[in-house]
Design an enzyme around this catalytic site. Structure first.
Site, short mmCIF file in Angstrom:
data_model
loop_
_atom_site.label_atom_id
_atom_site.label_comp_id
_atom_site.label_asym_id
_atom_site.label_seq_id
_atom_site.Cartn_x
_atom_site.Cartn_y
_atom_site.Cartn_z
N GLN A 119 16.11 -19.01 -51.82
CA GLN A 119 16.55 -18.25 -52.80
C GLN A 119 18.19 -18.48 -52.56
OE1 GLN A 119 14.84 -14.69 -51.38
NE2 GLN A 119 15.36 -15.15 -49.17
N HIS A 123 16.05 2.55 -45.44
CA HIS A 123 15.88 2.16 -44.17
C HIS A 123 15.24 3.34 -43.23
CE1 HIS A 123 18.40 -1.53 -45.10
NE2 HIS A 123 17.08 -1.87 -44.96
N ASP A 130 17.75 -8.16 -43.31
CA ASP A 130 19.22 -7.61 -43.28
C ASP A 130 19.47 -6.88 -41.79
OD1 ASP A 130 18.05 -5.03 -43.91
OD2 ASP A 130 17.74 -6.02 -45.76
N GLU A 146 10.94 -12.60 -40.82
CA GLU A 146 11.73 -13.14 -41.95
C GLU A 146 11.39 -14.63 -42.28
OE1 GLU A 146 13.84 -11.63 -44.40
OE2 GLU A 146 13.60 -13.66 -45.17
N GLY A 204 5.55 -14.08 -43.39
CA GLY A 204 4.90 -12.90 -42.60
C GLY A 204 3.59 -12.95 -42.98
N ASP A 224 8.97 -4.73 -45.64
CA ASP A 224 10.16 -4.62 -46.00
C ASP A 224 10.57 -5.72 -46.94
OD1 ASP A 224 12.87 -4.25 -46.75
OD2 ASP A 224 13.65 -3.94 -44.68
N SER A 225 10.00 -6.09 -48.19
CA SER A 225 9.97 -7.21 -48.79
C SER A 225 10.74 -7.10 -50.09
CB SER A 225 8.54 -7.67 -49.41
OG SER A 225 8.11 -6.70 -50.37
N1 SAM Z 1 15.38 -3.53 -49.34
C1 SAM Z 1 14.95 -4.66 -49.89
C2 SAM Z 1 14.51 -4.45 -51.24
O1 SAM Z 1 13.82 -3.39 -51.53
O2 SAM Z 1 15.04 -5.02 -52.23
C3 SAM Z 1 14.45 -5.62 -49.32
C4 SAM Z 1 15.44 -6.36 -48.24
S1 SAM Z 1 14.89 -7.66 -47.25
C5 SAM Z 1 16.27 -8.63 -47.44
C6 SAM Z 1 13.86 -8.55 -47.96
C7 SAM Z 1 13.20 -9.84 -47.48
O3 SAM Z 1 12.02 -10.24 -47.46
C8 SAM Z 1 14.26 -11.19 -47.80
O4 SAM Z 1 15.27 -11.41 -46.76
C9 SAM Z 1 13.21 -12.04 -47.95
O5 SAM Z 1 13.51 -13.46 -47.46
C10 SAM Z 1 11.93 -11.72 -47.24
N2 SAM Z 1 10.39 -12.22 -47.62
C11 SAM Z 1 10.02 -12.47 -49.00
N3 SAM Z 1 8.79 -12.91 -48.77
C12 SAM Z 1 8.76 -13.14 -47.37
C13 SAM Z 1 7.48 -13.64 -46.75
N4 SAM Z 1 6.41 -14.12 -47.14
N5 SAM Z 1 7.60 -13.38 -45.39
C14 SAM Z 1 8.88 -12.89 -44.54
N6 SAM Z 1 9.51 -12.63 -45.27
C15 SAM Z 1 9.73 -12.51 -46.62
#
Ligand code: SAM
Length: 276
Positions: A31, A62, A86, A106, A138, A155-156
């Site tokens: 991304q 959080h 994050d 992550e 994940g 937290d995706s």
């Molecule tokens: N607080 C945020 C929201 O509600 O929009 C979410 C924040 S956090 C930065 C989300 C993270 O999920 C991203 O960094 C992304 O790379 C990660 N992510 C997405 N799909 C994933 C997967 N299959 N396994 C692990 N991490 C994943």
């Protein structure tokens, strides 16, 4: 000259933030990762132009994604965060003395790097000695983990790209198996106002796997509609049955024992989304 950033939250609605400068902007394998500095919300983490978290209001998200499940579980020792690069959820998790191990899973290392450089208020918890960071999918990690975690926090990002699989019934089944006997999961489940069908569908998928499933809300100004939902699935413990005196006092700005209970009081239109 004035600079403004707009996130189109739906086809017809956007949020526009007055912007001081772009601190970083980079294509990762998954991304576009960017951090901008805004007048109202301070620094903002964007993934593919979508607000993930802001220094101004991240505490709501959080604290609520972490303390509701951790205070519901009688003794959370092993905790996993799926996504959450994050570091904000981990920062809250390590406030609990019972936690012996917190694993961040992550998929995109660039998110962690960006947060470490530009959002130290969030990423600081990653340096806690109980934290392990895994850069991997994940979905695969949860599938490979059996009877391992007391709490799993999803937290995706929104359900697009690599996050699609984090919203499936099959995945929640694997989460159930990855949890210990009194295990609890929670997932961020989007805006009931703009995404009622998604909220309903996700609740049904979690409740197909967990005997106790509850939806709760928090107010997050930078997220679409401000009204945000979290869905908790639990094997044994009911977050509503907790005696307020048993909820640990924590250093927080949003979460309190009263907020823990009140967050489960749903407006009628949201209640309908979680009624079979
Ligand atoms: N607080 C945020 C929201 O509600 O929009 C979410 C924040 S956090 C930065 C989300 C993270 O999920 C991203 O960094 C992304 O790379 C990660 N992510 C997405 N799909 C994933 C997967 N299959 N396994 C692990 N991490 C994943």
């Amino acid at each position: 000259m004035e600079l403004w950033f707009t996130e189109k939250q739906t086809d017809h609605v956007g949020i526009t933030l007055k912007t001081q400068r772009t601190l970083m902007r980079q294509e990762s394998q998954y991304q576009e990762v960017a951090v901008i500095d805004t007048k109202q919300f301070d620094r903002v983490l964007l993934l593919d132009g979508v607000i993930q978290t802001t220094i101004g209001d991240e505490f709501v998200y959080h604290e609520m994604i972490a303390h509701v499940p951790l205070n519901t579980h009688p003794n959370p020792r092993r905790v996993a965060v799926i996504g959450g690069g994050d570091g904000g959820s981990i920062r809250e998790i390590v406030k609990h003395d019972s936690v012996e191990k917190a694993v961040l899973v992550e998929i995109d290392e660039q998110v962690i790097k960006a947060s470490r450089q530009y959002l130290p208020e969030l990423s600081s918890g990653l340096d806690d000695e109980r934290v392990e960071v895994l850069i991997t999918d994940g979905i695969a990690h949860i599938q490979a983990s059996k009877n391992t975690y007391d709490v799993i926090i999803i937290d995706s990002t929104d359900p697009v790209g690599p996050a699609v699989g984090l919203f499936t019934e099959e995945f929640y089944g694997h989460v159930f198996e990855a949890l210990t006997d009194e295990g609890i999961m929670v997932a961020q489940t989007e805006s009931p106002f703009y995404e009622p069908e998604l909220v309903h569908r996700t609740f049904s998928r979690i409740s197909a796997n967990f005997p106790i499933t509850r939806l709760y809300l928090a107010h997050i100004p930078s997220y679409p509609s401000g009204m945000w939902s979290f869905t908790l699935g639990s094997k044994v413990c009911d977050p509503l049955a907790i005696d307020g005196n048993d909820l640990h006092a924590l250093d927080t700005r949003y979460y309190t024992p009263d907020v823990h209970k009140a967050a489960f009081c749903l407006p009628k239109f949201v209640q309908k989304l979680v009624t079979p």
